[in-house]
Design an enzyme around this catalytic site. Structure first.
Site, PDB file in Angstrom:
ATOM      1  N   ASP A  62     -33.884 -26.666  32.873  1.00 19.60           N
ATOM      2  CA  ASP A  62     -32.699 -27.801  31.869  1.00 19.60           C
ATOM      3  C   ASP A  62     -31.938 -26.945  31.107  1.00 19.60           C
ATOM      4  O   ASP A  62     -32.262 -25.733  30.941  1.00 19.60           O
ATOM      5  CB  ASP A  62     -33.782 -28.687  30.891  1.00 19.60           C
ATOM      6  N   ASN A 128     -45.165 -35.634  23.790  1.00 24.88           N
ATOM      7  CA  ASN A 128     -45.101 -37.026  24.536  1.00 24.88           C
ATOM      8  C   ASN A 128     -45.352 -36.854  25.891  1.00 24.88           C
ATOM      9  O   ASN A 128     -44.968 -37.887  26.471  1.00 24.88           O
ATOM     10  CB  ASN A 128     -43.612 -37.619  23.984  1.00 24.88           C
ATOM     11  N   HIS A 130     -43.696 -34.897  28.000  1.00 19.31           N
ATOM     12  CA  HIS A 130     -42.382 -34.721  28.635  1.00 19.31           C
ATOM     13  C   HIS A 130     -42.461 -33.221  29.495  1.00 19.31           C
ATOM     14  O   HIS A 130     -43.427 -32.379  29.220  1.00 19.31           O
ATOM     15  CB  HIS A 130     -41.272 -34.732  28.232  1.00 19.31           C
ATOM     16  N   GLU A 135     -38.092 -37.316  29.779  1.00 23.93           N
ATOM     17  CA  GLU A 135     -38.795 -38.106  28.569  1.00 23.93           C
ATOM     18  C   GLU A 135     -39.783 -39.387  29.202  1.00 23.93           C
ATOM     19  O   GLU A 135     -39.483 -39.774  30.152  1.00 23.93           O
ATOM     20  CB  GLU A 135     -37.675 -38.721  27.559  1.00 23.93           C
TER      21      GLU A 135
END
Length: 234
Positions: A62, A128, A130, A135
């Protein structure tokens, strides 16, 4: 999914590097690379080794949208600083977060991945759940895409910036389907704040609400955790 418990991040980097050497001995040529604090000890092991990377290809997960590559918080800068300046690869691919046409850039990156299937993918995991910047709620079938970062991710990354307002709100991320196409995945997690995500990934339901849970469906995943990150596992 194989779980390896280590004393600390330093040992975790050594274990991940030993797994990389095994993969290279078996013919791996393309590495999928991650950024952030988690893989730093892995990169240190690589840099301090006598490994020649000049025949290898790297593909990064990313990149932030809108950060110049000379900004020290861009992932392009991070990779040069942590690895590429010391160990040049034959080819190193990152998404172009400054592309005028982000949708065209997404298609270009999918083509890069298609032409260079990933043999060995390094991952971290967000609090979370990810992976990459995929996400919660990201479809498992998603390939490379532009992501609106969640508030929790922006907050977690704000420690690297002068102000939370400086944290980019978007990123380009390799998709979950792209990650799952990797031949082998090594996921690293250190610290108590990752414990709940690790528990959900390893033993929870496979759900898009926790993106990393999809790794339960991959044939060759190794999870390297310290005791704090493993503290909620049975």
């Amino acid at each position: 999914m194989k779980i390896i418990r280590v004393q600390d991040q330093l040992e975790g980097g050594k274990v991940a590097f030993s797994l990389l050497k095994e993969s290279l001995a078996e013919g791996a040529t393309t590495l999928g690379l991650a950024t952030g604090s988690t893989p730093i000890t892995f990169y240190q092991e690589l840099v301090n080794s006598d490994l020649d990377c000049s025949a290898l290809t790297s593909i990064n997960l990313d990149e932030y949208v809108g950060l110049p590559v000379e900004n020290d918080q861009s992932y392009d800068y991070f990779m040069r600083d942590q690895l590429f300046n010391a160990k040049p690869f034959k080819e190193s691919f990152l998404p172009n977060g400054l592309a005028d046409d982000l949708e065209a850039e997404v298609k270009r990156y999918d083509q890069v991945i298609a032409e260079h299937p990933i043999d060995f993918q390094i991952l971290g995991i967000g609090r979370n759940g990810h992976i990459g910047f995929n996400e919660p709620g990201t479809p498992f079938a998603e390939k490379t895409h532009v992501v609106d970062l969640q508030a929790s991710t922006i907050e977690a990354n704000s420690r690297f910036f002068a102000s939370i307002d400086d944290v980019p709100k978007q990123a380009i991320s390799m998709g979950i389907a792209s990650i799952m196409a990797s031949k082998m995945i090594v996921l690293l997690a250190f610290g108590k704040e990752k414990a709940a995500a690790i528990k959900g990934m390893v033993s929870g339901p496979v759900t898009e609400a926790l993106p990393a849970s999809v790794l339960q469906q991959h044939d060759h995943v190794v999870v390297i955790v310290d005791e704090a990150a493993a503290s909620e596992l049975d």
